[in-house]
Design an enzyme around this catalytic site. Structure first.
Site, PDB file in Angstrom:
ATOM      1  N   PRO A   2      -3.449 -12.541  24.491  1.00 20.19           N
ATOM      2  CA  PRO A   2      -2.927 -11.212  24.816  1.00 20.19           C
ATOM      3  C   PRO A   2      -3.236 -10.849  26.274  1.00 20.19           C
ATOM      4  O   PRO A   2      -4.341 -11.092  26.743  1.00 20.19           O
ATOM      5  CB  PRO A   2      -3.682 -10.282  23.865  1.00 20.19           C
ATOM      6  N   GLU A   3      -2.251 -10.332  26.961  1.00 19.04           N
ATOM      7  CA  GLU A   3      -2.445  -9.868  28.336  1.00 19.04           C
ATOM      8  C   GLU A   3      -2.352  -8.344  28.339  1.00 19.04           C
ATOM      9  O   GLU A   3      -2.301  -7.730  27.272  1.00 19.04           O
ATOM     10  CB  GLU A   3      -1.392 -10.512  29.257  1.00 19.04           C
ATOM     11  N   ARG A 110     -10.080 -18.169  16.154  1.00 19.41           N
ATOM     12  CA  ARG A 110     -10.842 -19.052  17.039  1.00 19.41           C
ATOM     13  C   ARG A 110     -12.165 -18.446  17.499  1.00 19.41           C
ATOM     14  O   ARG A 110     -12.942 -19.103  18.173  1.00 19.41           O
ATOM     15  CB  ARG A 110      -9.983 -19.483  18.227  1.00 19.41           C
TER      16      ARG A 110
END
Ligand SMILES: [Zn+2]
Length: 280
Positions: A2-3, A110
């Site tokens: 995500p940015e 993750r």
């Protein structure tokens, strides 16, 4: 990962649901999330506090709680924050319970996402000062500021854009899109850009991020909205992930190359390669 637009999308969805509510309980199931602080310390520091504001800085989501306590989250590669998710949603690491019965779940296959504590505005400012540069959607991101940041930088402009300590929140997607919009080759040294190019780049960074937010962010791998819906900006990419497809401006082929160690998409007709660089 995500940015800025993806984190801002989550923030806009959640803010009306959490601001003004009491964070009745925070329960952390994975000690790695708060390292080096023990989870119990973070749970105790934030549980029972009213949420004054859900903010964002760069790619960080900032829970501003009463008495100047802040919980700072980074979603990293695969983190999602889901509002009232179904029972048994996998990869849950952190549970938020609000006083109106709403539940939030931080899921993160993750486990690279982080939750950090700032116990005062000063501590929060110091935290960000050590990690983040200018906020690209803020007033301080001017062409002049970008010129100062780029001055003397020999790094390729793609690497320059990805450096969070210079400009906060731009990642691989939005760097490619901004460079294409500005007609600048990703391997051009940042410090070699002319003032007109830097002005165009500033405009293009803002335009790419704004378009991303308007589309609810991009979902390539794991990113989901707080209600589980996927973003749609991946359907609007101009060059990113479009290798072999026609350039939307000139019709030439978009190609994939490596810049700053990342898969990078470029139209070398619209974004001329610097003359002293050989093809790799
Ligand atoms: Zn082109």
């Amino acid at each position: 990962m995500p940015e800025l637009p993806e984190v801002e999308t989550i923030r806009r969805q959640l803010a009306p649901r959490v601001e003004g509510r009491v964070l009745r309980e925070l329960r952390i199931d994975d000690a790695r999330w708060t390292m080096p602080l023990p989870p119990a310390e973070v749970e105790a520091a934030v549980s029972g506090r009213r949420v004054e504001r859900l903010g964002r800085r760069g790619k960080y989501l900032v829970w501003q709680l009463e008495d100047d306590v802040h919980l700072v989250m980074h979603l990293r590669m695969t983190g999602t924050l889901l509002l009232d998710p179904p029972e048994g949603t996998p990869y849950a690491r952190v549970h938020f319970a609000l006083d109106d019965g709403a539940r939030l779940l931080f899921c993160d296959p993750r486990r690279f996402g982080t939750g950090e504590l700032a116990r005062s505005s000063e501590e929060l400012a110091a935290f960000f000062a050590a990690r983040l540069g200018v906020e690209p959607l803020g007033d301080e991101f001017t062409a002049e500021r970008l010129r100062e940041l780029a001055r003397g930088r020999r790094a390729p402009v793609k690497a320059f854009l990805l450096d969070q300590r210079r400009i906060a929140g731009v990642g691989n997607i939005y760097a490619d899109e901004a460079l294409f919009r500005a007609r600048i080759h990703p391997l051009r040294p940042a410090g070699a850009l002319r003032p007109a190019q830097l002005s165009a780049l500033r405009e293009s960074v803002v335009a790419a991020l704004t378009a991303g937010i308007a589309a609810g962010g991009a979902t390539i791998d794991d990113f989901r909205h707080a209600d589980g819906v996927r973003g749609s900006f991946q359907h609007e990419f101009l060059v990113h992930r479009r290798a072999g497809e026609p350039c939307p401006a000139c019709g030439g082929a978009v190609r994939k190359m490596v810049a700053a160690g990342r898969g990078t998409y470029v139209c070398e007709r619209c974004q001329p390669r610097p003359r002293n660089l050989t093809l790799r």
